[in-house]
Design a protein around this motif. Sequence first.
Motif, PDB file in Angstrom:
ATOM      1  N   UNK A 128      49.201 -48.619  94.570  1.00  0.00           N
ATOM      2  CA  UNK A 128      49.938 -49.798  94.084  1.00  0.00           C
ATOM      3  C   UNK A 128      50.432 -49.552  92.665  1.00  0.00           C
ATOM      4  N   UNK A 129      49.564 -49.033  91.816  1.00  0.00           N
ATOM      5  CA  UNK A 129      49.967 -48.705  90.439  1.00  0.00           C
ATOM      6  C   UNK A 129      51.093 -47.675  90.441  1.00  0.00           C
ATOM      7  N   UNK A 130      50.985 -46.694  91.338  1.00  0.00           N
ATOM      8  CA  UNK A 130      52.004 -45.633  91.411  1.00  0.00           C
ATOM      9  C   UNK A 130      53.353 -46.190  91.842  1.00  0.00           C
ATOM     10  N   UNK A 131      53.370 -47.053  92.853  1.00  0.00           N
ATOM     11  CA  UNK A 131      54.628 -47.629  93.325  1.00  0.00           C
ATOM     12  C   UNK A 131      55.237 -48.531  92.253  1.00  0.00           C
ATOM     13  N   UNK A 132      54.409 -49.322  91.596  1.00  0.00           N
ATOM     14  CA  UNK A 132      54.934 -50.211  90.555  1.00  0.00           C
ATOM     15  C   UNK A 132      55.543 -49.419  89.399  1.00  0.00           C
ATOM     16  N   UNK A 133      54.910 -48.304  89.036  1.00  0.00           N
ATOM     17  CA  UNK A 133      55.494 -47.446  88.007  1.00  0.00           C
ATOM     18  C   UNK A 133      56.830 -46.889  88.478  1.00  0.00           C
ATOM     19  N   UNK A 134      56.865 -46.415  89.704  1.00  0.00           N
ATOM     20  CA  UNK A 134      58.098 -45.879  90.292  1.00  0.00           C
ATOM     21  C   UNK A 134      59.216 -46.916  90.263  1.00  0.00           C
ATOM     22  N   UNK A 135      58.866 -48.169  90.524  1.00  0.00           N
ATOM     23  CA  UNK A 135      59.868 -49.236  90.586  1.00  0.00           C
ATOM     24  C   UNK A 135      60.361 -49.680  89.217  1.00  0.00           C
ATOM     25  N   UNK A 136      59.499 -49.624  88.206  1.00  0.00           N
ATOM     26  CA  UNK A 136      59.817 -50.281  86.943  1.00  0.00           C
ATOM     27  C   UNK A 136      60.182 -49.351  85.788  1.00  0.00           C
TER      28      UNK A 136
END
Length: 339
Positions: A317-325
């Motif tokens: 989840x942290x990885x995807x949120x970083x990827x998105x933002x």
Amino acid sequence: MESVVIREPNKLVIEQRPLPLAANGEVRVKVKLAGICGSDSHIYRGHNPFARYPRVIGHEFYGIIDAVGEGVDPNRHGQRVSVDPVISCGKCYPCTVGKPNVCTSLVVLGVHRDGGFSEYVTVPAKNAHPIPDAVSDKHAVMVEPYTIAANVTGQVAPMENDVALVYGAGPMGLTTVQALKSVYKVQQVIVADRINERLAMAKACGADHIINNEQIDLAAFLNEQGLKPTLIVDAACHPSILQEAIGLASPAARIVLMGFSGEPCQIIQQGITGKELAIFSSRLNANKFPTVIGWLEKGLIDPDKLITHCFDYRQVVEAIELFETDRRKCCKVLLTFSA
């Protein structure tokens, strides 16, 4: 085993699942590394019309074959493999003309069928491509992203004397820049993006000119430099780009669309026929894994220039949120599943 499961949009869990068995013609892969793609984010957020829930996401992954099904050479046990997520029937019209990526019964791992964000996954044996010893694990997991660039360039046949313009310095644009410069030896590659840090990545990948087209008028820059694009790659896919590309293109140029927008796009046909432009589209990859593995063996491409972050899969989840933002510092994010 543990799997990353999207139960419904915006609901992601790490779920305990039974160890899968390799069916006839399949292999089981113990996943070591997987890459996060925009389509994984879209499924997570409920923006992919093709996905069905619950779904184990992930279509960029690499691992070790640890079991084989009936009809598969037992010597494949222990092979390092990168997995092509495109599963096709081999019999329909697109398949018979070399385009299994648009098979009429197309199945994509991580979209239509559970994918590689899991400790183990079963896949068709023919989709598991052996990785040579000379290719590192981190490079092996990047084969699939580069197949997108291989699919694009394979269609438009770049030439050394092309003037190539690439819209977008995200992962797909950057893989394409590397292919244009290092594989096809294109002498002039221009990249337009609105994020300076991404443009710096494009320069590191070989771009000859980088343009922040939010700050500088792209048409004016090209005119000042005396550059008329003969090959345009739209890796940004905003609805406004195609018409602009038609206006900027040289007569007889090729334009290729790497993705799509759900919004309508308005174009003036006269610009296409007046210059006799060729417009291509590209989806996924059509048997390009051997091509990209060959590029890696020869050292023609460098995935290290795209990989910016690595997380344990439990931090997905942290990885995807970083990827998105964080589009300024974050490009390609990898998940680790096993040592």
